[in-house]
Every structure is written in structure tokens, then in C-alpha cells.
Design a protein around this motif. Structure first.
Motif: not given
Ligand SMILES: Cc1ncc(COP(=O)(O)O)c(C=O)c1O
Length: 350
Positions: A73-75, A78, A99, A104, A152, A182, A184-185, A210, A212-213
Motif C-alpha cells: 500500500s501507499g501507507t 511511505n 497524508h 497514516e 506530496e 509521496d 500516491a497520484r 500507488c 491502486s488509485k
Molecule cells: C496522498 C496519499 N498518500 C498516500 C496514500 C496511502 O495509500 P494507501 O491507501 O494505499 O495506503 C493515500 C491514500 O489515499 C493518499 O491519498
């Protein structure tokens, strides 16, 4: 149970709904599922899953980094980055609503004994260079050691310009900080800014992307950076319990996403722009859009009432204050957009 809770409890029947809560809700498309079914796999703890290895290599190469690490995951991505960059008692400078700081669960502090100094981002989401420099602690035994700047992009859908994020990074480097992005997007930002992935990734030592977004994979992120950093990251992923086995089935979804879903992110951005323009014609709403996200503020009525009305019409949103967010993703096509517009019109007339 109110209507909202009722419909939420029957989410088994989700395909009947148009879900605008996030781009994380999208379902793997048929081609992605097929790629997953056909994936060559191995034990990734032994680093011999060929599909994982290919994905890691591909993402790292796209970003201009030496190596990549596939994580759940993104969490987790990071968190691993923060734990490798920092020792106990080190400090991370980041944005107050970024985030890593507020979404987190404080993982870096819980697991790593790492301290945060959150700064207020500017209106475009960037951290001002002078704020970063002012936040860096002197070499004084009363202070934590400022170690890492966490940036981010996109930030709440906003693609922060390359010049602005470079300026933040330059301030961090001037102060001797390492830099983590970060992303994620990440590919939404690259698409909106019309730049190369390596241009954006180049601002940071390490980047988390990420899958998965907006890219539509069911799970997974790739942490990219120097080879020696990723070598250390492997151990951290292990002690966090994040080392997985025949996970090529998920990596295959990621590879499919890179091949088929980066190019279509501009569709999500165009859909958000189009829907925002339509919603701006409804006098009760003030509306803005940023990449694949739309933010609404209601002049009258409550966001919860709006959410209930939309739900009765088959549309799921998360009501928010002061803004309600709608997110475009690969399951939102032109037909869905028409249904959303009609539902808002009905809400407005009711
Ligand atoms: C900016 C940002 N960073 C990190 C994450 C964490 O990703 P994950 O939900 O896969 O842990 C998100 C999740 O939406 C996010 O929006």
C-alpha cells in the motif's frame, strides 16, 4: 437505519452504484484480471517472482531511479521510506494536511520514534522554501535532528507545478535534508503538468507511487530510490510483515495498469472538468476541480442530505465539511457522468 446506512449495508450489490468516494474504489477490468490469472510467479521473499521483479524494474526505470520495491500500500511505502531515511529522534518536515502526517495513523512516530514538524502548505499545496528553512532545527541538544522533507504531488488533486516543488526540494537540500515524494497520484500529476515521470521523480531521493488509485490496480505501491536505499527498505518491509510470497498476481495488475491506464488518466481529468462545469450551473453549489477530483461547497442544505438524495439515485459519495469531494476513476464513463448530472439536477429541484 437511514437510507444511507441501508444502501451502504447492501454494498454487495455495488456494481449497481456509481461510487464517487475515491479513485481507490475502482474494480479491476477484465484485461487486468486476465493478466493476473496468467502471471508468472515465484517467492518474492527470495526475490524470485519474475513479475514483481519486472514491475519494480519498470517503475524505477520510468522514474529514473536505480531500484524499486513492491509493497502492499501507499501507507506502507511511505512508512518504509520514512523508517529508512530516519533514525529514532530524527524529524520529518512535511505539510500539515499531507497524508504522511495526518492520514497514516502516525506510523512513523509509533514504529520509528520519528518526530514531525508540519508546515502550512501554500494555496497550491506546495511548501514555501522560506518555511522549510525556518523549520530546520539548529544543532542544539534541545532539538530533534531535522532529517527528511516529505513532499506530496498531487495534493488533494492539485498538481503542484514542477517549479514550485523544485523550489521546496531545493530549500530542503540547502538545509541538508533528504527528500521523499509521496506520489500516491504521481501519474495524475505528471499527466496534468505534461512532464516526464523522471522530471517529477527527479526532485526527490525516493518516490512512492500507488498503483491502486487512478491506475486501477486492486493493491500495491512501488517505492523507488537508490539501490542501497531499496536494499535497506527490503529489511524494513520484512520486519513490518509486508514481505509477501507469490505476489506476482498483484504485480501483474500493476504492469497492466502501467501499460493501459496511465494514458487514460487524462479522461478522468476531463470528466472532472466537465462535471465541475455542469455543477457550477447549479446556484446552490460552489465548485472547483483539480485533476480527477471535484470539490463542492453547499450554499444551503447539508452535505448529508445531498449524499442521501444521491444514494437514493444510485450514487455514493462521502459527505464532507466544508467541502464534499467527488472523485473520477476508470469506472466512471460518459453514461455514468450523465446519470450523475441528472441526480444532481433532481436533488436541486427537490
Ligand atoms: C496522498 C496519499 N498518500 C498516500 C496514500 C496511502 O495509500 P494507501 O491507501 O494505499 O495506503 C493515500 C491514500 O489515499 C493518499 O491519498
Amino acid at each position: 437505519m437511514n437510507n444511507y446506512a441501508n444502501a451502504r449495508s447492501s454494498l454487495d450489490n455495488q456494481s449497481a452504484f456509481i461510487d464517487l468516494r475515491s479513485d481507490t474504489v475502482s474494480k479491476p477490468v477484465a484485461g487486468m484480471r486476465q493478466a493476473m490469472a496468467e502471471a508468472k510467479v515465484g517467492d518474492d521473499v527470495y526475490q524470485d517472482d519474475p513479475t514483481v521483479n519486472l514491475l519494480q524494474h519498470r517503475v524505477a526505470h520510468m522514474l529514473g531511479k536505480e531500484a524499486g520495491l513492491f509493497v502492499s500500500s501507499g501507507t506502507m511505502s511511505n512508512l518504509i521510506a520514512m523508517l529508512v531515511h530516519c533514525q529514532r529522534g530524527d524529524e520529518i518536515i512535511t505539510g500539515r494536511d499531507y497524508h504522511v502526517y495526518c492520514d497514516e495513523a502516525g506510523g512513523a512516530s509509533i514504529v520509528g520514534g520519528i518526530f514531525f514538524d508540519p508546515l502550512d502548505p501554500a494555496a497550491d499545496g506546495a511548501l514555501n522554501p522560506e518555511d522549510i528553512l525556518a523549520a530546520v532545527k539548529p544543532d542544539d541538544i534541545h532539538c530533534p535532528i531535522s532529517r527528511l522533507l516529505c513532499l506530496e504531488n498531487t495534493w488533494h488533486g492539485e498538481a503542484i507545478s514542477l517549479a514550485r516543488i523544485k523550489a521546496s526540494a531545493a530549500a530542503g537540500r540547502q538545509a541538508g535534508l533528504n527528500i521523499h515524494l509521496d506520489g500516491a497520484r504521481f501519474f495524475n500529476a505528471v499527466t496534468a503538468l505534461n512532464i516526464k515521470p523522471s522530471d517529477l521523480a527527479g526532485v526527490a531521493d525516493t518516490v512512492s507511487v500507488c498503483l491502486s488509485k487512478g491506475l486501477g490496480a486492486p493493491a500495491g505501491s512501488v517505492l523507488c530510490g537508490p539501490s542501497d536505499f531499496i536494499h535497506k527498505a527490503l529489511r524494513v518491509r520484512k520486519y513490518l510483515g509486508g514481505a509477501m510470497r507469490q505476489v506476482g498476481v498483484l504485480a501483474a495488475a500493476g504492469l497492466y495498469a502501467l501499460d493501459h491506464h496511465i494514458g487514460r488518466l487524462s479522461d478522468d481529468h476531463a470528466h472532472a472538468h466537465d462535471l465541475a462545469q455542469f455543477l457550477s450551473t447549479i446556484p446552490r453549489l460552489s465548485v472547483r476541480s483539480a485533476t480527477n477530483m471535484i470539490f463542492l461547497t453547499l450554499a444551503d442544505g447539508s452535505p448529508a442530505e445531498l449524499a442521501n438524495s444521491l444514494l437514493e439515485q444510485g450514487i455514493i459519495i462521502t459527505p464532507g465539511t466544508p467541502e464534499t469531494r467527488l472523485v473520477m476513476h476508470l469506472n466512471i464513463d460518459d453514461t455514468a457522468l450523465d446519470a450523475i448530472k441528472l441526480a444532481f439536477k433532481n436533488w436541486h429541484m427537490s
